[in-house]
Design an enzyme around this catalytic site. Structure first.
Site, PDB file in Angstrom:
ATOM      1  N   LYS A  31     -33.034 -34.389  45.124  1.00  0.00           N
ATOM      2  CA  LYS A  31     -33.173 -32.826  45.718  1.00  0.00           C
ATOM      3  C   LYS A  31     -31.982 -32.803  46.741  1.00  0.00           C
ATOM      4  O   LYS A  31     -31.920 -33.550  47.492  1.00  0.00           O
ATOM      5  CB  LYS A  31     -34.619 -32.887  46.715  1.00  0.00           C
ATOM      6  CG  LYS A  31     -34.938 -31.509  47.275  1.00  0.00           C
ATOM      7  CD  LYS A  31     -36.194 -31.781  48.036  1.00  0.00           C
ATOM      8  CE  LYS A  31     -36.200 -30.421  48.771  1.00  0.00           C
ATOM      9  NZ  LYS A  31     -37.259 -30.730  49.867  1.00  0.00           N
ATOM     10  N   LYS A  53     -32.822 -37.435  49.088  1.00  0.00           N
ATOM     11  CA  LYS A  53     -32.984 -35.976  49.620  1.00  0.00           C
ATOM     12  C   LYS A  53     -32.045 -35.611  50.484  1.00  0.00           C
ATOM     13  O   LYS A  53     -31.683 -36.358  51.666  1.00  0.00           O
ATOM     14  CB  LYS A  53     -34.424 -35.870  50.139  1.00  0.00           C
ATOM     15  CG  LYS A  53     -34.549 -34.345  50.871  1.00  0.00           C
ATOM     16  CD  LYS A  53     -35.840 -34.311  51.244  1.00  0.00           C
ATOM     17  CE  LYS A  53     -35.969 -32.923  51.982  1.00  0.00           C
ATOM     18  NZ  LYS A  53     -37.392 -32.805  52.391  1.00  0.00           N
TER      19      LYS A  53
HETATM   20  C1  PBG Z   1     -39.705 -30.420  54.207  1.00  0.00           C
HETATM   21  C2  PBG Z   1     -39.355 -29.901  52.644  1.00  0.00           C
HETATM   22  C3  PBG Z   1     -38.208 -29.114  52.616  1.00  0.00           C
HETATM   23  C4  PBG Z   1     -38.152 -28.666  51.486  1.00  0.00           C
HETATM   24  C5  PBG Z   1     -39.292 -29.311  50.607  1.00  0.00           C
HETATM   25  N1  PBG Z   1     -39.989 -30.117  51.718  1.00  0.00           N
HETATM   26  C6  PBG Z   1     -37.447 -28.422  53.550  1.00  0.00           C
HETATM   27  C7  PBG Z   1     -36.400 -29.137  54.510  1.00  0.00           C
HETATM   28  O1  PBG Z   1     -36.224 -30.538  54.441  1.00  0.00           O
HETATM   29  O2  PBG Z   1     -36.097 -28.435  55.185  1.00  0.00           O
HETATM   30  C8  PBG Z   1     -37.372 -28.081  50.729  1.00  0.00           C
HETATM   31  C9  PBG Z   1     -37.697 -27.143  49.584  1.00  0.00           C
HETATM   32  C10 PBG Z   1     -36.941 -26.022  49.128  1.00  0.00           C
HETATM   33  O3  PBG Z   1     -36.070 -25.550  49.864  1.00  0.00           O
HETATM   34  O4  PBG Z   1     -37.431 -25.346  48.178  1.00  0.00           O
HETATM   35  N2  PBG Z   1     -39.752 -31.959  54.190  1.00  0.00           N
HETATM   36 ZN    ZN Z   2     -40.094 -32.357  56.702  1.00  0.00          ZN
END
Ligand code: PBG
Ligand code: ZN
Length: 322
Positions: A247, A195
């Site tokens: 992601k 991620k």
């Molecule tokens: C939080 C989380 C995020 C997303 C999914 N879980 C945002 C982040 O890390 O700030 C993002 C999903 C999206 O942008 O559609 N852990």
């Molecule tokens: Zn988070």
């Protein structure tokens, strides 16, 4: 004249032949629909930066989930919009808190719809970070203890899968151990394994009401790093993850492809809020054909190696077909 070259166009001559020779198929079995559920809200609330996506009021969750299941969606990923935030995000492991309640409501409304619990703290902390902040720093080991607690509460509420997304080291191992100790050896973990600290999460943070000041660069990955992304996914596999994830999706298809080559686990990709917004707003401006671009991006993500795709377009695809 006898030129020797391949006649590739022979195989593109008719719509039937093109369909029959398509190498990649996408179906509803591949999609996971992420949804936002807000407590203390009376009506569906549109999210300005994500046209077509609403925050679902907790009290109307049953109705919304029944519609989602009736459309043929197989799985949802739940995100809570909390009105009970604190320093540690403790509402997320309160057995009567929003996270547990929304899982129960979903399972009661549509028992066959898979409920995946996003396992993190940023929607439940007053500072918006994905864990416990100690001396201005997100504390890894205190956070993974809390993740383990939250995962057990989610499991007891009926979640079908746990999806840790906080990017703490050791989070999969900690959650696996806690689930096993609670007698839940059979509950799968889908790790947000690679991620990135992406600029494409902007609309999500608005949608989820995240209070974050600053950034997540000490825990989410540098977007420029490919080898490290493979280490992250391989480490989560070693810790016991059942499904890996990359992601965001489209800017990271190289990572997706490489994880696909290096692991035999099922692999998911998350087409995130910013990817959704880019397509929506470009289509609203008349620059692109939304339906075709959605199918091209989803197909490309699948072709690169994803077995599962998390996408806010899932309901549109369920309604309109592929
Ligand atoms: C939080 C989380 C995020 C997303 C999914 N879980 C945002 C982040 O890390 O700030 C993002 C999903 C999206 O942008 O559609 N852990
Ligand atoms: Zn988070």
């Amino acid at each position: 004249m006898s030129l020797n070259f391949a006649r590739l166009r022979r195989l593109r001559a008719t719509p039937a032949l093109r369909d029959m020779l398509a190498e990649t198929q996408v179906s509803l079995n591949d999609l996971i629909y992420p949804i936002f559920i807000e407590e203390g809200l009376d009506d569906f609330a549109p999210i300005d930066s994500m046209p077509g996506v609403n925050r679902i009021p907790e009290k109307k969750l049953e109705q919304a989930i029944k519609e989602i299941a009736a459309a043929g969606i197989r799985a949802v990923m739940l995100f809570g919009v909390s009105h009970h935030k604190d320093e540690d995000g403790s509402d997320s492991w309160n057995p009567n808190g929003l996270l547990a309640r929304m899982i129960k409501r979903c399972k009661d409304a549509a028992p066959d719809l898979m409920v995946i619990s996003d396992t993190c703290f940023c929607e439940y902390t007053s500072h918006g970070h994905c864990g416990v902040v100690t001396d201005g720093h997100v504390h890894n080991d205190h956070t993974i203890e809390n993740l383990a607690r939250q995962a057990v509460v989610a499991a007891r509420a009926g979640a079908d899968m746990i999806a840790p997304s906080s990017m703490m080291d050791g989070q999969v191992a900690a959650i696996r151990a806690a689930l096993d100790a609670d007698g839940r050896q059979d509950l799968p973990i889908m790790a947000y394994s690679s991620k990135f600290a992406s600029a494409c999460y902007g609309p999500f943070r608005a949608a989820a009401g995240s209070a974050l000041q600053g950034d997540r660069k000490t825990y989410q990955m540098n977007p420029l790093n490919g080898r490290e992304a493979l280490r992250e996914s391989m480490e989560d596999e070693a810790e016991g993850a059942d499904i890996l994830m990359v992601k965001p999706a489209l800017p990271y298809l190289d990572i997706l492809y490489q994880v696909r080559q290096q692991s035999l686990l099922p692999l998911a990709a998350y087409q995130v809020s910013g990817e959704y917004a880019m397509i929506k707003f470009a289509a609203m401006a008349g620059a692109i054909d939304e339906a075709r671009v959605v199918r091209e991006t989803i197909g490309g993500i699948k072709r690169a190696g994803a077995d599962l795709i998390l996408t806010y377009f899932a309901m549109d695809l369920a309604r309109e077909g592929f």
